[in-house]
Design a protein around this motif. Structure first.
Motif, mmCIF file in Angstrom:
data_model
loop_
_atom_site.group_PDB
_atom_site.id
_atom_site.type_symbol
_atom_site.label_atom_id
_atom_site.label_comp_id
_atom_site.label_asym_id
_atom_site.label_seq_id
_atom_site.Cartn_x
_atom_site.Cartn_y
_atom_site.Cartn_z
ATOM 1 N N VAL A 292 -43.205 36.609 -13.704
ATOM 2 C CA VAL A 292 -43.472 37.089 -15.055
ATOM 3 C C VAL A 292 -42.937 36.041 -16.021
ATOM 4 N N THR A 293 -43.739 35.681 -17.015
ATOM 5 C CA THR A 293 -43.323 34.733 -18.042
ATOM 6 C C THR A 293 -43.453 35.408 -19.389
ATOM 7 N N MET A 294 -42.414 35.249 -20.237
ATOM 8 C CA MET A 294 -42.431 35.866 -21.562
ATOM 9 C C MET A 294 -42.074 34.815 -22.605
ATOM 10 N N GLU A 295 -42.861 34.747 -23.657
ATOM 11 C CA GLU A 295 -42.635 33.808 -24.757
ATOM 12 C C GLU A 295 -41.813 34.538 -25.824
ATOM 13 N N CYS A 296 -40.712 33.930 -26.290
ATOM 14 C CA CYS A 296 -39.915 34.517 -27.364
ATOM 15 C C CYS A 296 -39.117 33.410 -28.057
ATOM 16 N N GLU A 297 -38.489 33.780 -29.179
ATOM 17 C CA GLU A 297 -37.730 32.775 -29.932
ATOM 18 C C GLU A 297 -36.470 32.381 -29.163
ATOM 19 N N GLU A 298 -35.933 31.216 -29.479
ATOM 20 C CA GLU A 298 -34.851 30.619 -28.697
ATOM 21 C C GLU A 298 -33.590 31.492 -28.646
ATOM 22 N N MET A 299 -33.174 32.038 -29.767
ATOM 23 C CA MET A 299 -31.948 32.858 -29.789
ATOM 24 C C MET A 299 -32.120 34.115 -28.936
ATOM 25 N N LYS A 300 -33.284 34.755 -29.049
ATOM 26 C CA LYS A 300 -33.530 35.961 -28.270
ATOM 27 C C LYS A 300 -33.592 35.618 -26.776
ATOM 28 N N ALA A 301 -34.215 34.483 -26.434
ATOM 29 C CA ALA A 301 -34.302 34.050 -25.043
ATOM 30 C C ALA A 301 -32.903 33.809 -24.473
ATOM 31 N N GLU A 302 -32.041 33.170 -25.245
ATOM 32 C CA GLU A 302 -30.670 32.908 -24.806
ATOM 33 C C GLU A 302 -29.921 34.212 -24.551
ATOM 34 N N GLU A 303 -30.079 35.189 -25.459
ATOM 35 C CA GLU A 303 -29.412 36.487 -25.325
ATOM 36 C C GLU A 303 -29.947 37.237 -24.093
ATOM 37 N N MET A 304 -31.265 37.201 -23.897
ATOM 38 C CA MET A 304 -31.863 37.868 -22.736
ATOM 39 C C MET A 304 -31.364 37.237 -21.436
ATOM 40 N N PHE A 305 -31.270 35.917 -21.409
ATOM 41 C CA PHE A 305 -30.790 35.212 -20.222
ATOM 42 C C PHE A 305 -29.359 35.649 -19.882
ATOM 43 N N LYS A 306 -28.512 35.702 -20.902
ATOM 44 C CA LYS A 306 -27.122 36.123 -20.669
ATOM 45 C C LYS A 306 -27.062 37.562 -20.172
ATOM 46 N N ASP A 307 -27.880 38.449 -20.766
ATOM 47 C CA ASP A 307 -27.892 39.850 -20.345
ATOM 48 C C ASP A 307 -28.364 39.994 -18.897
ATOM 49 N N PHE A 308 -29.461 39.294 -18.530
ATOM 50 C CA PHE A 308 -29.967 39.356 -17.163
ATOM 51 C C PHE A 308 -28.929 38.848 -16.173
ATOM 52 N N THR A 309 -28.303 37.726 -16.500
ATOM 53 C CA THR A 309 -27.308 37.138 -15.609
ATOM 54 C C THR A 309 -26.130 38.086 -15.420
ATOM 55 N N ALA A 310 -25.639 38.645 -16.525
ATOM 56 C CA ALA A 310 -24.512 39.572 -16.440
ATOM 57 C C ALA A 310 -24.880 40.804 -15.625
ATOM 58 N N LYS A 311 -26.073 41.315 -15.835
ATOM 59 C CA LYS A 311 -26.522 42.504 -15.107
ATOM 60 C C LYS A 311 -26.617 42.228 -13.612
ATOM 61 N N MET A 312 -27.161 41.070 -13.236
ATOM 62 C CA MET A 312 -27.294 40.719 -11.812
ATOM 63 C C MET A 312 -25.937 40.544 -11.147
ATOM 64 N N LEU A 313 -24.973 39.966 -11.885
ATOM 65 C CA LEU A 313 -23.656 39.698 -11.308
ATOM 66 C C LEU A 313 -22.700 40.877 -11.448
ATOM 67 N N GLY A 314 -23.092 41.888 -12.256
ATOM 68 C CA GLY A 314 -22.251 43.060 -12.448
ATOM 69 C C GLY A 314 -20.980 42.753 -13.217
ATOM 70 N N ILE A 315 -21.064 41.836 -14.195
ATOM 71 C CA ILE A 315 -19.880 41.481 -14.981
ATOM 72 C C ILE A 315 -19.950 42.106 -16.369
ATOM 73 N N GLU A 316 -18.830 42.045 -17.062
ATOM 74 C CA GLU A 316 -18.704 42.642 -18.380
ATOM 75 C C GLU A 316 -19.027 41.600 -19.445
ATOM 76 N N ARG A 317 -19.830 42.007 -20.449
ATOM 77 C CA ARG A 317 -20.170 41.104 -21.560
ATOM 78 C C ARG A 317 -19.639 41.695 -22.844
ATOM 79 N N THR A 318 -19.232 40.838 -23.757
ATOM 80 C CA THR A 318 -18.801 41.320 -25.069
ATOM 81 C C THR A 318 -19.913 41.057 -26.064
#
Length: 181
Positions: A12-38
């Motif tokens: 799946v490929t999704m086009e979005c603005e850079e800031m939103k893409a960065e935030e989504m990447f961090k959220d996905f990574t945190a969710k996969m690793l089961g870590i806490e994000r602030t």
């Protein structure tokens, strides 16, 4: 900016603005690793560790067609000679559609063979007509060359490197399948 999520057989490929893409990447990574994000407000956003529940194990509809594989077969895919008339023996990278069940698959035939054994139904597809060439160029930079028995004007093949579907179309002039750009 693009966000791409891939697994064998689907992408799946999704086009979005850079800031939103960065935030989504961090959220996905945190969710996969089961870590806490602030969050931006400083509060902690605890991500739950991946849990295996019956609902989580439901099959997700795939965006890419993946062939099913039949139980182990006694006859292995390999060099085979038969008395089937009008056959040609082929080796190398083949993309073959089963004459019996219609399953498509790409594989490397090491020794010349006059047929392909379907992994889904176990039947043999004999190469009775000359195989056509496929020239495949994926967005990831992978370039592949196959021989096929397909007769459709257009179809998709999964990239051997990244798994993305690549559309190919038959070119009457060059008498081969080429990537649609």
């Amino acid at each position: 900016m693009k966000i791409k999520i891939m697994k064998p057989g689907a992408a799946v490929t999704m086009e979005c603005e850079e800031m939103k893409a960065e935030e989504m990447f961090k959220d996905f990574t945190a969710k996969m690793l089961g870590i806490e994000r602030t969050g931006k407000d400083g509060r902690s956003r605890k991500q739950a560790a991946p849990v295996s529940t019956p609902q989580a194990n439901k099959p997700v509809p795939s965006l890419v067609k993946t062939p099913e594989i039949a139980p182990a077969q006694a006859a292995a895919e390999g060099a085979g000679s038969s008395d089937h008339k009008n056959s040609d023996a082929h080796s190398g990278f083949l993309y073959i559609k089963c004459d019996h069940c219609g399953a498509e698959r790409a594989y490397c035939q090491k020794a010349p063979s006059e047929y392909s054994i379907c992994k889904r139904c176990g039947s043999r597809t004999y190469f009775t007509e000359p195989l056509k060439q496929i020239l495949l160029s994926c967005e990831c930079g992978q370039r592949s060359r196959y021989l096929t028995n397909m007769t459709d004007d257009m179809f998709d093949i999964q990239c051997i490197d990244c798994g993305s579907p690549v559309a190919v179309k038959y070119n009457q002039k060059s008498k081969r399948y080429e990537t649609i750009r």
